[in-house]
Scaffold this motif. Structure first.
Motif, mmCIF file in Angstrom:
data_model
loop_
_atom_site.group_PDB
_atom_site.id
_atom_site.type_symbol
_atom_site.label_atom_id
_atom_site.label_comp_id
_atom_site.label_asym_id
_atom_site.label_seq_id
_atom_site.Cartn_x
_atom_site.Cartn_y
_atom_site.Cartn_z
ATOM 1 N N LYS A 50 0.701 -1.266 -0.100
ATOM 2 C CA LYS A 50 0.147 -0.035 -0.012
ATOM 3 C C LYS A 50 0.622 1.133 0.040
ATOM 4 C CE LYS A 50 -4.040 -2.225 2.616
ATOM 5 N NZ LYS A 50 -4.951 -2.271 3.420
ATOM 6 N N MET A 51 2.104 1.240 -0.404
ATOM 7 C CA MET A 51 2.991 2.216 -0.393
ATOM 8 C C MET A 51 3.978 1.936 -1.213
ATOM 9 S SD MET A 51 4.724 1.768 3.341
ATOM 10 C CE MET A 51 3.137 1.079 4.363
ATOM 11 N N GLU A 52 4.844 3.131 -1.803
ATOM 12 C CA GLU A 52 6.036 3.111 -2.529
ATOM 13 C C GLU A 52 7.007 2.366 -1.901
ATOM 14 O OE1 GLU A 52 6.660 4.759 -5.704
ATOM 15 O OE2 GLU A 52 4.447 5.102 -5.791
ATOM 16 N N GLY A 53 7.868 1.994 -2.712
ATOM 17 C CA GLY A 53 8.935 1.006 -2.060
ATOM 18 C C GLY A 53 9.824 1.637 -1.356
ATOM 19 N N GLU A 54 10.268 3.110 -1.611
ATOM 20 C CA GLU A 54 11.296 3.623 -1.041
ATOM 21 C C GLU A 54 10.654 4.316 0.450
ATOM 22 O OE1 GLU A 54 12.246 7.625 -2.434
ATOM 23 O OE2 GLU A 54 10.971 7.286 -3.971
ATOM 24 N N VAL A 55 9.445 4.522 0.479
ATOM 25 C CA VAL A 55 8.758 4.843 1.634
ATOM 26 C C VAL A 55 8.673 3.688 2.563
ATOM 27 C CG1 VAL A 55 6.480 5.636 2.746
ATOM 28 C CG2 VAL A 55 7.056 6.688 0.642
ATOM 29 N N PHE A 181 1.054 8.729 12.492
ATOM 30 C CA PHE A 181 2.523 9.373 11.785
ATOM 31 C C PHE A 181 2.628 8.573 10.602
ATOM 32 C CE2 PHE A 181 6.696 8.289 11.008
ATOM 33 C CZ PHE A 181 7.357 9.557 10.860
ATOM 34 N N GLY A 182 2.364 7.198 10.652
ATOM 35 C CA GLY A 182 2.774 6.059 9.402
ATOM 36 C C GLY A 182 1.690 6.633 8.324
ATOM 37 N N GLU A 183 0.617 6.602 8.708
ATOM 38 C CA GLU A 183 -0.381 7.070 7.449
ATOM 39 C C GLU A 183 0.105 8.292 6.767
ATOM 40 O OE1 GLU A 183 -3.416 5.919 6.474
ATOM 41 O OE2 GLU A 183 -2.898 3.948 7.134
ATOM 42 N N LEU A 184 0.199 9.324 7.843
ATOM 43 C CA LEU A 184 0.563 10.666 7.202
ATOM 44 C C LEU A 184 1.975 10.708 6.423
ATOM 45 C CD1 LEU A 184 -0.404 13.046 10.376
ATOM 46 C CD2 LEU A 184 -1.525 12.859 7.973
ATOM 47 N N PHE A 185 2.825 10.006 6.916
ATOM 48 C CA PHE A 185 4.115 9.666 6.253
ATOM 49 C C PHE A 185 3.948 9.258 4.697
ATOM 50 C CE2 PHE A 185 7.978 7.928 5.224
ATOM 51 C CZ PHE A 185 9.289 8.617 5.773
ATOM 52 N N VAL A 186 3.071 8.273 4.672
ATOM 53 C CA VAL A 186 2.957 7.720 3.510
ATOM 54 C C VAL A 186 2.044 8.607 2.495
ATOM 55 C CG1 VAL A 186 1.509 5.947 2.219
ATOM 56 C CG2 VAL A 186 2.994 5.301 4.337
ATOM 57 N N ALA A 187 1.154 9.309 3.102
ATOM 58 C CA ALA A 187 0.233 10.168 2.146
ATOM 59 C C ALA A 187 0.864 11.527 1.559
ATOM 60 C CB ALA A 187 -1.186 10.659 3.233
ATOM 61 N N HIS A 188 2.051 11.928 2.584
ATOM 62 C CA HIS A 188 2.686 13.179 2.194
ATOM 63 C C HIS A 188 3.790 12.936 0.997
ATOM 64 C CE1 HIS A 188 1.411 16.568 4.178
ATOM 65 N NE2 HIS A 188 0.729 15.897 5.092
ATOM 66 N N HIS A 189 3.989 11.687 0.812
ATOM 67 C CA HIS A 189 5.171 11.237 -0.243
ATOM 68 C C HIS A 189 4.485 11.521 -1.829
ATOM 69 C CE1 HIS A 189 8.496 9.480 -2.192
ATOM 70 N NE2 HIS A 189 7.777 8.640 -2.724
ATOM 71 N N THR A 190 5.138 12.163 -2.477
ATOM 72 C CA THR A 190 5.189 12.418 -3.915
ATOM 73 C C THR A 190 5.926 11.330 -4.673
ATOM 74 O OG1 THR A 190 4.223 14.647 -3.607
ATOM 75 C CG2 THR A 190 4.453 13.866 -5.806
ATOM 76 N N PRO A 191 5.640 10.317 -5.459
ATOM 77 C CA PRO A 191 6.523 9.620 -5.997
ATOM 78 C C PRO A 191 7.495 10.193 -7.056
ATOM 79 C CG PRO A 191 4.344 8.813 -6.310
ATOM 80 C CD PRO A 191 4.187 10.224 -5.654
ATOM 81 N N LEU A 194 6.494 11.783 -10.699
ATOM 82 C CA LEU A 194 5.680 12.903 -10.797
ATOM 83 C C LEU A 194 6.720 14.080 -10.379
ATOM 84 C CD1 LEU A 194 3.003 14.411 -11.046
ATOM 85 C CD2 LEU A 194 2.346 13.887 -8.488
ATOM 86 N N LEU A 195 7.298 14.029 -9.444
ATOM 87 C CA LEU A 195 8.217 15.154 -9.158
ATOM 88 C C LEU A 195 9.160 15.436 -10.172
ATOM 89 C CD1 LEU A 195 9.536 14.118 -5.579
ATOM 90 C CD2 LEU A 195 8.293 16.123 -6.247
ATOM 91 N N SER A 196 9.508 14.369 -11.145
ATOM 92 C CA SER A 196 10.559 14.611 -12.315
ATOM 93 C C SER A 196 9.877 15.274 -13.461
ATOM 94 C CB SER A 196 11.227 13.416 -12.531
ATOM 95 O OG SER A 196 12.034 12.865 -11.594
ATOM 96 N N ALA A 228 9.289 12.049 0.425
ATOM 97 C CA ALA A 228 9.641 11.609 1.988
ATOM 98 C C ALA A 228 11.219 11.516 2.174
ATOM 99 C CB ALA A 228 8.765 10.427 2.234
ATOM 100 N N SER A 229 11.642 11.889 3.230
ATOM 101 C CA SER A 229 12.980 11.515 3.614
ATOM 102 C C SER A 229 12.986 11.212 5.301
ATOM 103 C CB SER A 229 13.984 12.692 3.176
ATOM 104 O OG SER A 229 15.164 12.381 3.939
ATOM 105 N N GLU A 230 13.065 10.127 5.513
ATOM 106 C CA GLU A 230 13.193 9.919 7.028
ATOM 107 C C GLU A 230 14.428 10.564 7.834
ATOM 108 O OE1 GLU A 230 14.853 8.318 4.767
ATOM 109 O OE2 GLU A 230 15.645 6.480 5.318
ATOM 110 N N TYR A 231 15.617 10.665 6.975
ATOM 111 C CA TYR A 231 16.668 11.406 7.688
ATOM 112 C C TYR A 231 16.481 12.715 7.849
ATOM 113 C CZ TYR A 231 19.116 7.132 6.395
ATOM 114 O OH TYR A 231 19.514 5.801 6.065
#
Length: 312
Positions: A50-55, A181-191, A194-196, A228-231
């Motif tokens: 249910k989420m991008e691999g990098e997320v 937190f996890g739900e919001l982390f996933v929701a805020h990531h743009t693949p 799309l960014l490119s 998203a960036s965890e760091y």
């Protein structure tokens, strides 16, 4: 990356005297080098479909203590394709403050999305409400030192902030802070595609709505999409001027020299290259070139980004 993983583990053992146990998070126990602890991904409370691999990979790191609550308060997280080349401390022995590295070389990591970057800073600000301490630096450096209590405070902060703005996901009030937190982390990531596409002006008004729901103008959408960036997220939060007594000492920033390289004795498949001396590579990069670490991403191994034997 099972073969390069063994070298990465050897580098950690060689250069980090403060590291006592090494955990390998994976689906495959057979790749775990001897002496390491296998941590099966299936133990983590997430659905990777249910989420991008990098997320997914980023949340594995942030939720480590949910699976291993008995671990030491500080953990050192490093990407599996990162090779360390010089001795390092992770926590200042005099002040107990964690040591945090920063980078400033790649503008797409440093800049906000509206200025041509991936928007890691925008992502951190969207979740926490805080700006990063140095606009021209990034904590996206393939590793970090996380603190157990700091992560719990981060989860709580993001959950409460979302609730105060009416943005708490789900209708179940029994959700724990880390789940919100996890739900919001996933929701805020743009693949990344799309960014490119936006950066390269490949989108126009006709296809915006299919990619990003809502009735925003193109200008609004440009300001609200970010990777998203965890760091970056963690560093922005623990560097913010908060007075929560549960937080550890603020991190002490330091600049470590490093490079993304393609020539690292491994093929894209992870197999060792013939006639490539790993020890010579380690000693040359660390001693002769003064690099603290290098990253050997699989998608770069068939490209000569930097010839370590010739570059001085």
């Amino acid at each position: 990356d099972s073969m390069i993983l063994a070298m990465a583990v050897d580098c950690v053992r060689r250069h980090f005297p403060q590291v006592h146990r090494i955990f390998i998070i994976s689906e495959d126990a057979s790749i775990v080098p001897p002496g390491c602890i296998f941590l099966d991904e299936s133990r983590f409370p997430m659905d990777k479909t249910k989420m991008e691999g990098e997320v997914y990979q980023q949340l594995l790191k942030l939720l480590f203590f949910r699976v291993v609550p008995w671990a030491t308060p500080y953990i050192f997280v490093t990407d599996a394709d990162t090779l360390w080349l010089q001795d390092q401390l992770l926590v200042d022995e005099a002040t107990s403050a964690p040591l945090a590295a920063w980078g400033a070389d790649a503008f797409w990591d440093v800049r906000r999305f509206e200025h041509g970057g991936y928007g890691y800073e925008d992502f951190a600000e969207a979740l926490t409400g805080f700006r990063k301490p140095k606009w021209n630096r990034t904590a996206v450096c393939h590793h970090a030192v996380f603190h157990k209590a700091a992560l719990e405070v981060l989860f709580e902060h993001v959950s409460k902030r979302a609730a105060s703005e009416g943005l708490r996901p789900g209708s179940d009030a029994t959700w724990e802070d880390w789940e919100v937190f996890g739900e919001l982390f996933v929701a805020h990531h743009t693949p990344r595609p799309l960014l490119s596409a936006v950066v390269n002006n490949a989108l126009d008004g006709s296809n915006w709505s299919a990619l990003i729901p809502g009735h925003w103008t193109p200008e609004d959408r440009r300001r609200r999409i970010h990777a998203a960036s965890e760091y970056e997220l963690y560093h922005v939060f623990v560097s913010a001027p908060t007075a929560d007594p549960r937080l550890p000492p603020a991190p002490q920033d330091r600049h470590l020299r490093w490079k993304d390289i393609g020539n690292c004795c491994f093929e894209t498949s992870g197999q060792r290259k013939a006639n490539c001396d790993v020890e010579a590579l380690h000693d040359s990069l660390g001693h002769d070139h003064g690099l603290a670490f290098v990253t050997c991403h699989a998608h770069l191994r068939d490209k000569v980004r930097w010839n370590w034997k010739a570059d001085s």
